[in-house]
Design a protein around this motif. Structure first.
Motif, mmCIF file in Angstrom:
data_model
loop_
_atom_site.group_PDB
_atom_site.id
_atom_site.type_symbol
_atom_site.label_atom_id
_atom_site.label_comp_id
_atom_site.label_asym_id
_atom_site.label_seq_id
_atom_site.Cartn_x
_atom_site.Cartn_y
_atom_site.Cartn_z
ATOM 1 N N UNK A 295 11.901 -8.639 1.303
ATOM 2 C CA UNK A 295 12.679 -7.398 1.300
ATOM 3 C C UNK A 295 11.816 -6.135 1.353
ATOM 4 N N UNK A 296 10.523 -6.297 1.163
ATOM 5 C CA UNK A 296 9.616 -5.146 1.177
ATOM 6 C C UNK A 296 8.621 -5.286 2.323
ATOM 7 N N UNK A 297 8.197 -4.134 2.846
ATOM 8 C CA UNK A 297 7.204 -4.140 3.923
ATOM 9 C C UNK A 297 5.823 -4.453 3.353
ATOM 10 N N UNK A 298 4.889 -4.750 4.237
ATOM 11 C CA UNK A 298 3.514 -5.010 3.791
ATOM 12 C C UNK A 298 2.910 -3.788 3.107
ATOM 13 N N UNK A 299 3.240 -2.603 3.586
ATOM 14 C CA UNK A 299 2.743 -1.369 2.965
ATOM 15 C C UNK A 299 3.283 -1.251 1.540
ATOM 16 N N UNK A 300 4.559 -1.537 1.365
ATOM 17 C CA UNK A 300 5.155 -1.477 0.029
ATOM 18 C C UNK A 300 4.564 -2.538 -0.891
ATOM 19 N N UNK A 301 4.317 -3.724 -0.358
ATOM 20 C CA UNK A 301 3.709 -4.778 -1.162
ATOM 21 C C UNK A 301 2.297 -4.387 -1.597
ATOM 22 N N UNK A 302 1.562 -3.708 -0.732
ATOM 23 C CA UNK A 302 0.224 -3.232 -1.102
ATOM 24 C C UNK A 302 0.310 -2.163 -2.185
ATOM 25 N N UNK A 303 1.331 -1.323 -2.130
ATOM 26 C CA UNK A 303 1.517 -0.311 -3.180
ATOM 27 C C UNK A 303 1.803 -0.984 -4.512
ATOM 28 N N UNK A 304 2.581 -2.042 -4.483
ATOM 29 C CA UNK A 304 2.837 -2.812 -5.702
ATOM 30 C C UNK A 304 1.551 -3.413 -6.250
ATOM 31 N N UNK A 305 0.687 -3.818 -5.349
ATOM 32 C CA UNK A 305 -0.580 -4.414 -5.751
ATOM 33 C C UNK A 305 -1.422 -3.432 -6.561
ATOM 34 N N UNK A 306 -1.213 -2.139 -6.343
ATOM 35 C CA UNK A 306 -1.982 -1.137 -7.076
ATOM 36 C C UNK A 306 -1.696 -1.187 -8.575
ATOM 37 N N UNK A 307 -0.541 -1.720 -8.965
ATOM 38 C CA UNK A 307 -0.224 -1.850 -10.388
ATOM 39 C C UNK A 307 -1.161 -2.826 -11.082
ATOM 40 N N UNK A 308 -1.624 -3.817 -10.354
ATOM 41 C CA UNK A 308 -2.517 -4.812 -10.938
ATOM 42 C C UNK A 308 -3.873 -4.205 -11.278
ATOM 43 N N UNK A 309 -4.247 -3.123 -10.616
ATOM 44 C CA UNK A 309 -5.532 -2.482 -10.876
ATOM 45 C C UNK A 309 -5.571 -1.792 -12.229
ATOM 46 N N UNK A 310 -4.414 -1.508 -12.780
ATOM 47 C CA UNK A 310 -4.351 -0.841 -14.076
ATOM 48 C C UNK A 310 -4.946 -1.720 -15.156
ATOM 49 N N UNK A 311 -4.878 -2.998 -14.957
ATOM 50 C CA UNK A 311 -5.453 -3.927 -15.926
ATOM 51 C C UNK A 311 -4.438 -4.957 -16.369
ATOM 52 N N UNK A 312 -4.943 -6.096 -16.705
ATOM 53 C CA UNK A 312 -4.072 -7.192 -17.155
ATOM 54 C C UNK A 312 -3.474 -6.833 -18.507
ATOM 55 N N UNK A 313 -2.198 -7.097 -18.649
ATOM 56 C CA UNK A 313 -1.478 -6.816 -19.877
ATOM 57 C C UNK A 313 -0.955 -8.122 -20.449
ATOM 58 N N UNK A 314 -0.887 -8.196 -21.749
ATOM 59 C CA UNK A 314 -0.341 -9.379 -22.413
ATOM 60 C C UNK A 314 1.155 -9.435 -22.112
ATOM 61 N N UNK A 315 1.592 -10.470 -21.366
ATOM 62 C CA UNK A 315 2.981 -10.504 -20.913
ATOM 63 C C UNK A 315 3.981 -10.642 -22.046
ATOM 64 N N UNK A 316 3.535 -11.046 -23.226
ATOM 65 C CA UNK A 316 4.471 -11.141 -24.340
ATOM 66 C C UNK A 316 4.848 -9.759 -24.870
ATOM 67 N N UNK A 317 4.067 -8.765 -24.539
ATOM 68 C CA UNK A 317 4.340 -7.401 -25.015
ATOM 69 C C UNK A 317 5.049 -6.534 -23.979
ATOM 70 N N UNK A 318 5.082 -6.952 -22.724
ATOM 71 C CA UNK A 318 5.680 -6.142 -21.668
ATOM 72 C C UNK A 318 7.159 -6.450 -21.557
ATOM 73 N N UNK A 319 7.964 -5.412 -21.642
ATOM 74 C CA UNK A 319 9.398 -5.578 -21.424
ATOM 75 C C UNK A 319 9.691 -5.312 -19.958
#
Length: 104
Positions: free
Chosen positions: A49-73
């Motif tokens: 449902x998303x373009x490759x450009x949009x998927x790459x923008x989403x990938x930028x969130x991963x650069x923020x750093x790994x977060x403990x998934x038990x704490x992320x809502x």
């Protein structure tokens, strides 16, 4: 500067090309703090449902750093998505999050 042998370079290129967009999105969602189960479910719904450009923008969130998934809502994750300022990314991601949360 370290020189990398050509065979090692080619092997890394071949491995990188094996990752499908869905795998990359799933990994990015996990790196952004979502559980592996939620990331797999959402990636399946988002990748077509998303373009490759949009998927790459989403990938930028991963650069923020790994977060403990038990704490992320989901709300906290959607707050990060909203910061990308792309209404289509937000709509697709929030719908996928809702469907996947209800499926679990």
């Amino acid at each position: 500067m370290k020189i990398v042998p050509f065979s090692v370079f080619m092997a890394s290129i071949m491995l990188a090309s094996c990752a499908t967009p869905q795998t990359r999105v799933e990994t990015g969602l996990m790196d952004a703090g979502l559980s592996p189960r939620m990331a797999a479910c959402m990636a399946d719904r988002m990748v077509d449902r998303l373009s490759l450009v949009q998927l790459k923008r989403l990938q930028s969130l991963a650069r923020v750093g790994r977060t403990d998934f038990e704490r992320v809502t989901v709300d906290g994750f959607l707050y990060k998505i909203r910061a990308l300022e792309d209404p289509e990314i937000f709509a697709v991601t929030s719908k996928a999050a809702l469907v996947c949360a209800l499926d679990s």
